[in-house]
Design a protein around this motif. Structure first.
Motif, PDB file in Angstrom:
ATOM      1  N   GLU A  83       0.831  -1.207   0.000  1.00 36.51           N
ATOM      2  CA  GLU A  83       0.000   0.000   0.000  1.00 36.51           C
ATOM      3  C   GLU A  83       0.861   1.251   0.000  1.00 36.51           C
ATOM      4  N   LEU A  84       1.920   1.250   0.796  1.00 36.49           N
ATOM      5  CA  LEU A  84       2.796   2.419   0.858  1.00 36.49           C
ATOM      6  C   LEU A  84       3.501   2.634  -0.475  1.00 36.49           C
ATOM      7  N   VAL A  85       3.980   1.565  -1.099  1.00 38.95           N
ATOM      8  CA  VAL A  85       4.618   1.678  -2.412  1.00 38.95           C
ATOM      9  C   VAL A  85       3.643   2.279  -3.421  1.00 38.95           C
ATOM     10  N   LEU A  86       2.399   1.782  -3.434  1.00 35.20           N
ATOM     11  CA  LEU A  86       1.411   2.278  -4.386  1.00 35.20           C
ATOM     12  C   LEU A  86       1.106   3.752  -4.155  1.00 35.20           C
ATOM     13  N   GLN A  87       0.987   4.155  -2.892  1.00 39.45           N
ATOM     14  CA  GLN A  87       0.692   5.550  -2.597  1.00 39.45           C
ATOM     15  C   GLN A  87       1.842   6.468  -2.995  1.00 39.45           C
ATOM     16  N   LEU A  88       3.071   6.054  -2.715  1.00 44.18           N
ATOM     17  CA  LEU A  88       4.231   6.875  -3.085  1.00 44.18           C
ATOM     18  C   LEU A  88       4.374   6.949  -4.606  1.00 44.18           C
ATOM     19  N   HIS A  89       4.185   5.825  -5.259  1.00 44.23           N
ATOM     20  CA  HIS A  89       4.283   5.789  -6.726  1.00 44.23           C
ATOM     21  C   HIS A  89       3.200   6.657  -7.358  1.00 44.23           C
ATOM     22  N   GLU A  90       1.989   6.580  -6.792  1.00 44.17           N
ATOM     23  CA  GLU A  90       0.856   7.335  -7.329  1.00 44.17           C
ATOM     24  C   GLU A  90       1.082   8.842  -7.246  1.00 44.17           C
ATOM     25  N   THR A  91       1.785   9.290  -6.209  1.00 40.46           N
ATOM     26  CA  THR A  91       1.979  10.734  -5.993  1.00 40.46           C
ATOM     27  C   THR A  91       3.391  11.180  -6.352  1.00 40.46           C
ATOM     28  N   GLU A  92       4.058  10.432  -7.204  1.00 34.31           N
ATOM     29  CA  GLU A  92       5.439  10.741  -7.586  1.00 34.31           C
ATOM     30  C   GLU A  92       5.642  12.230  -7.887  1.00 34.31           C
ATOM     31  N   GLY A  93       6.640  12.814  -7.232  1.00 35.39           N
ATOM     32  CA  GLY A  93       6.961  14.217  -7.439  1.00 35.39           C
ATOM     33  C   GLY A  93       6.098  15.165  -6.628  1.00 35.39           C
ATOM     34  N   LYS A  94       5.019  14.660  -6.025  1.00 39.76           N
ATOM     35  CA  LYS A  94       4.141  15.471  -5.189  1.00 39.76           C
ATOM     36  C   LYS A  94       4.220  14.967  -3.755  1.00 39.76           C
TER      37      LYS A  94
END
Length: 252
Positions: A164-175
């Motif tokens: 879940e953490l990987v997906l959230q970080l990947h989803e908001t890349e650069g933000k």
């Protein structure tokens, strides 16, 4: 994260209470302008918005989501008055609405739509809606189906919450992935100012990456009191806020 967008204070309060009863963190916005500010901080999973607002219309809501590159990753429910035409209702769907509700809005029906649209996980960038695909993360290749991170001939399987953490970080890349959004999506509860659970999870993900020869802190900044910002390329610089993930003063 759920956004309640209405120029009626009474309506915002009622829908926010509905979300609170279900344990769903939400943000209230009274205008398109306020909504645009929220998009820069808390990318929402679901938006419940009135078609007519004090400073605009649903057209402006969809335009803001499109500008923020969030339109295809955000579910929207548009609320209409009781006497609007079917043409206007159809137009909301053409604009991108996933659901349309007419007054009087039934709270139980709206709650079920929100529950359905929240879903179990976020849709990672580069993932088709027919199933997850491998993608690059922190110098490794991640397979969401197998929950495996690979770096060359080394591999490690992540726990569901690490995923879940990987997906959230990947989803908001650069933000910035805010604490509000992370607690909502990963732990299913509202962020109340304490970051210990998230710090522990971040430390576990860092340990998993180190097991395959990578360091998460080269890719993630800790933004004090706000959240994390993930970069797809390594940032090999000495940033005090990113030096130690378990440092309370930097992570909180």
């Amino acid at each position: 994260m759920i956004v309640i967008l209405s120029s009626s204070a009474r309506e915002r309060t009622a829908f926010a209470a509905l979300c609170e009863q279900r344990g769903w963190p939400c943000v209230e916005c009274d205008s398109v302008r306020a909504f645009k500010r929220v998009l820069t901080k808390n990318p929402p999973r679901v938006v419940v918005a009135r078609q007519k607002l004090a400073d605009g219309y649903s057209d402006d809501v969809f335009a803001a989501l499109r500008t923020a590159d969030l339109l295809d990753r955000t579910k929207t429910i548009i609320l209409l008055g009781p006497g609007v035409s079917s043409t206007l209702e159809a137009r909301q769907i053409a604009l991108g609405a996933d659901g349309v509700q007419r007054d009087p809005v039934r709270a139980d029906v709206l709650a079920e739509y929100i529950a359905k649209f929240r879903g179990p996980t976020a849709t990672p960038r580069g993932k088709g809606r027919d199933g997850p695909l491998r993608f690059a993360f922190a110098g490794a290749t991640f397979d969401p189906l197998e929950r495996i991170l690979r770096n060359g001939n080394k591999a490690v399987q992540l726990t569901p919450r690490e995923v879940e953490l990987v997906l959230q970080l990947h989803e908001t890349e650069g933000k910035i992935a805010t604490y509000d959004a992370l607690y909502s999506e990963i732990f299913g509860r509202k962020y109340r100012g304490e970051t210990s659970n998230l710090r522990v999870l971040l430390g576990r993900l860092d340990a998993s990456l180190r097991a395959i020869g990578l360091a998460l802190r080269d890719f993630v900044e800790v933004i004090p009191k706000i959240g994390y910002r993930y970069h797809s390329t390594a940032r090999r610089v000495d940033l005090p806020s990113a030096a130690r993930f378990n440092d309370r003063s930097s992570a909180a």
